[in-house]
Motif scaffolding. Structure first.
Motif, mmCIF file in Angstrom:
data_model
loop_
_atom_site.group_PDB
_atom_site.id
_atom_site.type_symbol
_atom_site.label_atom_id
_atom_site.label_comp_id
_atom_site.label_asym_id
_atom_site.label_seq_id
_atom_site.Cartn_x
_atom_site.Cartn_y
_atom_site.Cartn_z
ATOM 1 N N GLU A 155 0.846 -1.189 0.000
ATOM 2 C CA GLU A 155 0.000 0.000 0.000
ATOM 3 C C GLU A 155 0.882 1.239 0.000
ATOM 4 O O GLU A 155 2.031 1.205 0.451
ATOM 5 C CB GLU A 155 -0.930 0.001 1.212
ATOM 6 N N GLY A 156 0.341 2.340 -0.500
ATOM 7 C CA GLY A 156 1.105 3.576 -0.540
ATOM 8 C C GLY A 156 0.350 4.666 -1.264
ATOM 9 O O GLY A 156 -0.878 4.595 -1.416
ATOM 10 N N GLU A 157 1.082 5.675 -1.738
ATOM 11 C CA GLU A 157 0.486 6.800 -2.453
ATOM 12 C C GLU A 157 1.187 7.003 -3.781
ATOM 13 O O GLU A 157 2.390 6.727 -3.910
ATOM 14 C CB GLU A 157 0.583 8.087 -1.610
ATOM 15 N N ILE A 158 0.417 7.484 -4.770
ATOM 16 C CA ILE A 158 0.944 7.690 -6.110
ATOM 17 C C ILE A 158 0.231 8.897 -6.729
ATOM 18 O O ILE A 158 -0.977 9.082 -6.487
ATOM 19 C CB ILE A 158 0.748 6.426 -6.982
ATOM 20 N N PRO A 159 0.933 9.731 -7.491
ATOM 21 C CA PRO A 159 0.238 10.844 -8.164
ATOM 22 C C PRO A 159 -0.884 10.329 -9.058
ATOM 23 O O PRO A 159 -0.728 9.314 -9.762
ATOM 24 C CB PRO A 159 1.347 11.510 -8.979
ATOM 25 N N ALA A 160 -2.022 11.023 -9.023
ATOM 26 C CA ALA A 160 -3.175 10.597 -9.819
ATOM 27 C C ALA A 160 -2.831 10.495 -11.297
ATOM 28 O O ALA A 160 -3.348 9.625 -12.011
ATOM 29 C CB ALA A 160 -4.336 11.565 -9.614
ATOM 30 N N ALA A 161 -1.929 11.352 -11.754
ATOM 31 C CA ALA A 161 -1.569 11.362 -13.171
ATOM 32 C C ALA A 161 -0.837 10.097 -13.593
ATOM 33 O O ALA A 161 -0.759 9.792 -14.790
ATOM 34 C CB ALA A 161 -0.692 12.578 -13.474
ATOM 35 N N ARG A 162 -0.304 9.327 -12.631
ATOM 36 C CA ARG A 162 0.493 8.145 -12.980
ATOM 37 C C ARG A 162 -0.245 6.833 -12.762
ATOM 38 O O ARG A 162 0.309 5.776 -13.041
ATOM 39 C CB ARG A 162 1.795 8.130 -12.168
ATOM 40 N N VAL A 163 -1.470 6.885 -12.240
ATOM 41 C CA VAL A 163 -2.215 5.653 -11.963
ATOM 42 C C VAL A 163 -2.465 4.876 -13.245
ATOM 43 O O VAL A 163 -2.280 3.653 -13.306
ATOM 44 C CB VAL A 163 -3.546 5.970 -11.248
ATOM 45 N N HIS A 164 -2.897 5.579 -14.301
ATOM 46 C CA HIS A 164 -3.201 4.900 -15.561
ATOM 47 C C HIS A 164 -1.955 4.213 -16.115
ATOM 48 O O HIS A 164 -2.024 3.077 -16.622
ATOM 49 C CB HIS A 164 -3.752 5.906 -16.569
ATOM 50 N N GLU A 165 -0.813 4.857 -16.004
ATOM 51 C CA GLU A 165 0.434 4.263 -16.501
ATOM 52 C C GLU A 165 0.789 3.007 -15.710
ATOM 53 O O GLU A 165 1.244 2.016 -16.280
ATOM 54 C CB GLU A 165 1.553 5.296 -16.399
ATOM 55 N N LEU A 166 0.584 3.042 -14.387
ATOM 56 C CA LEU A 166 0.845 1.850 -13.576
ATOM 57 C C LEU A 166 -0.089 0.709 -13.967
ATOM 58 O O LEU A 166 0.332 -0.454 -14.057
ATOM 59 C CB LEU A 166 0.693 2.190 -12.093
ATOM 60 N N GLN A 167 -1.353 1.027 -14.218
ATOM 61 C CA GLN A 167 -2.307 -0.002 -14.635
ATOM 62 C C GLN A 167 -1.877 -0.658 -15.941
ATOM 63 O O GLN A 167 -2.024 -1.868 -16.122
ATOM 64 C CB GLN A 167 -3.705 0.612 -14.785
ATOM 65 N N GLN A 168 -1.329 0.139 -16.862
ATOM 66 C CA GLN A 168 -0.897 -0.402 -18.144
ATOM 67 C C GLN A 168 0.326 -1.305 -18.003
ATOM 68 O O GLN A 168 0.459 -2.303 -18.711
ATOM 69 C CB GLN A 168 -0.593 0.747 -19.113
#
Length: 665
Positions: A601-614
């Motif tokens: 668990e942790g925190e991530i910038p909202a702008a990078r969530v989609h990139e992590l999902q990919q």
């Protein structure tokens, strides 16, 4: 007849709309169950919903069981349309949260359950798809207890899960294991029952347990879990029985003052506006004059049409009493969230995160910009959170978004319903500005080149995070006419939509420190002379200049939206994942390893969530599961290229305002 306003909520593809179809069929409203895949369901009536096989707009259908009218509200499951769910929550008496027996508890399931518990909305949980291959009823029940709420009890068992012949059998008083589990759960929330249980558990009558289950479910202390299949109908009769027994019907005095709330607005083929209203008190009749709105936006209209929901359809009626949901016509200017009749004490709360993305909408051809603004304004009536913005500095139109699917839906809606072709520029993150310190500025009437007949002084001070914008006076309220005071206050709110760096400014206190005006004057025996008299326009033009000067002295810091994330992956793959998280500016916590599974668990910038999902499927051999939702805003640090732009305004905003002021002056 009693009324129950029931919401159906779920993560996308959990079977929410299919369950709605099954309930309507079981109640005798429809003869044939519609299919989401074929686009033949009753509640997915929009062409886009039928094409895509997802729910985009909330929809109301009705059926009657045992003397109770159930208004069933089907809500979207996709996170891009969470705003539709938020608006529905304020009108519900109870809810059914649908969980897939195959996929189990998913990201949106957790978000929804947290909100339902916070609002104390009585909720039953329905584990759907027990007929599908891979159905895992026992482990899903454990997941519900661990990830959603520990206060759950299974209301039946499943035989032969994973096939079309899966059967669901309700527990009865004869099931000793069930009565023991039920007693222990209820005793945890009721001292009298606990004392009776300790004294003699065997002496507790089953009828008392069922009454206590209804009471505790009604106050959202416990959450009964039902198993079944919307496709085959297994377990649905037990669910309906639970809905009627355990969820509280609507209250409200039909003879009291009218009070209700608008949770949906739509327009008909001729452009007429229809408001979906849940009535909490009173009775609304045709031709009644009905006040609506809040504060200065309070208005009144005559009700020209009423439709109430009955047996699957909206039928014309002469009146609607407390407890019911109705479609009202004739209230021009009404908006989503407006109270009707007697206003409630406070506006409806925000329970989900606001949109964190934005995009510029470009019409094709460019000459259709006027038509685009009109169409987007109508879409904003149905979804105010798209926050339509017209930027006069850059001559652009932009909207706020939850995700890429919502953007595609807006584009298709503009093409299909309004005949307007549009493209979107790259989706960017919506940041905020917060003051670093305090700053002040003032302009005195007829001094220092001030082109306006107005004196305005403003001070900007930082305020606690999440407090929004407060406006205060350090001048006498009677030092100027109220209309001029109001002009300054309104213009402060409008100006703070774009701060020094072009983002909305929040979490600050703006104080008016100086005021002054020239009274209405004229030359002898002449008419009113604008050159000698202050007007609201003087204050509306001067206030932005003063406020921007104060902001520039205070300085602002740009903050970006941050999501909290939960990542499940094979433990041996944690090593390769951590460097990727670092590249995406994620801040992970301490990994928790459970056998071969690792939870991070942790925190991530909202702008990078989609990139992590990919990237996740390749990084985890397709075994990684990511959940994320909005957590907070965090100051943007550093200047690396992968960070969001801290300044989205290519022009100097203060210089632009000065040029505008000179033109007006």
């Amino acid at each position: 007849m009693h009324t129950l306003n029931l919401g159906i909520l779920a993560h996308v593809d959990a079977g929410k709309t299919s369950l709605t179809e099954r309930l309507l069929h079981t109640a005798g409203v429809i003869d044939e169950i519609g299919s989401v895949d074929k686009g033949s369901t009753r509640t997915d009536s929009l062409a886009l919903e039928r094409q895509r096989g997802i729910t985009i707009k909330s929809a109301v259908v009705s059926f009657a069981i045992d003397g109770t009218t159930v208004n069933l509200i089907d809500t979207p499951g996709h996170p891009d349309f969470i705003a539709e769910v938020e608006r529905v929550l304020s009108v519900l008496d109870g809810a059914v949260l649908v969980v897939s027996a195959v996929e189990g508890v998913q990201a949106q399931t957790r978000v929804l359950m947290r909100t339902l518990r916070r609002l104390r909305i009585p909720t039953l949980i329905f584990v759907n798809k027990v007929d599908r291959g891979g159905a895992r009823c026992d482990s899903v029940l454990r997941d519900i207890s661990e990830k959603l709420t520990p206060a759950v009890v299974a209301m039946g068992s499943v035989d032969a899960p994973g096939g079309r012949d899966a059967r669901c059998t309700p527990y009865t008083h004869a099931d000793a294991g069930f009565t023991d589990r039920l007693t222990e759960l209820l005793a945890d929330h009721d001292d009298a029952l606990l004392a009776a249980y300790v004294e003699n558990a065997a002496a507790l009558p089953y009828g008392r347990l069922r009454e206590e289950l209804s009471t505790q479910t009604g106050r959202s202390a416990v959450h009964p879990v039902y198993f079944g299949s919307a496709i085959t109908g297994a377990g649905v009769d037990a669910l309906i029985h639970g809905v009627m027994e355990l969820l509280p019907a609507s209250g409200g005095d039909a003879d009291g003052p009218v009070s209700g709330t608008v949770f949906k607005v739509e327009r008909g083929p001729d452009g007429e506006k229809t408001a979906y209203v849940r009535l909490f008190s009173g009775t609304v009749r045709i031709r009644d004059r009905l006040p609506f709105g809040r504060g200065d936006g309070r208005a009144e209209g005559r009700v020209t049409g009423i439709s109430v929901f009955d047996q699957g359809s909206a039928v014309r009626g002469a009146a609607v009493p407390a407890g019911r949901i109705a479609k009202l016509q004739g209230l021009d200017g009404i908006r989503i969230g407006d109270p009707v009749g007697e206003p409630d004490a406070a506006p409806p709360g925000r329970w989900f995160a606001p949109p964190t993305l934005e995009s510029v909408v470009v019409p094709s051809p460019p000459a259709s910009r006027g038509e685009l603004l009109f169409a987007l304004a109508q879409l904003a009536e149905q979804d105010p959170l798209i926050d339509l913005r017209q930027d006069d500095i850059r001559e652009e139109v932009s909207v706020s978004l939850y995700g890429e699917v919502q953007k595609e839906v807006v584009q298709a809606t503009l093409a299909d319903e309004y005949g307007i072709g549009v493209t979107f520029r790259e989706t960017t993150t919506i940041c905020l500005e917060r003051p670093k310190g305090s700053g002040a500025a003032y302009e005195i009437i007829d001094q220092g080149g001030n082109p306006f007949l107005a004196t305005v002084g403003l001070r900007v001070d930082p305020a606690p995070v999440g407090s929004g914008i407060a406006y205060r006076l350090e001048v006498e309220l009677g030092s100027m006419p109220f209309s001029l005071m109001r002009a300054v206050e309104e213009t402060v709110g409008e100006t703070l939509q774009q701060g020094i760096h072009g983002w909305q400014v929040t979490d600050c206190v703006v104080t008016m420190t100086h005021s002054g005006y020239w009274p209405r004057q004229s030359h002898s025996h002449a008419v009113f002379d604008k050159s000698m008299s202050s007007t609201a326009g003087d204050f509306r033009n001067l206030t932005p200049l003063v406020l921007m000067s104060a902001l520039m002295e205070a300085g602002t810091t740009v903050h970006e939206p941050i999501h909290r994330f939960r990542l499940e992956l094979p433990a041996e793959l944690l090593g390769p994942v951590l460097p990727v998280l670092a590249q995406l500016r994620a801040v992970p916590g301490t990994p928790a390893v459970h056998g071969s599974l690792c939870v991070l668990e942790g925190e991530i910038p909202a702008a990078r969530v989609h990139e992590l999902q990919q990237q996740l499927p390749a990084l985890t051999r397709g075994e990684g599961v990511l959940e994320s939702d909005f957590a907070s805003y965090r100051a943007v640090a550093g200047t690396a290229p992968d960070r969001p732009r801290t300044d989205r305004d290519p022009l100097n905003r203060k210089e632009y305002l000065l040029r505008t002021a000179r033109r007006v002056g």
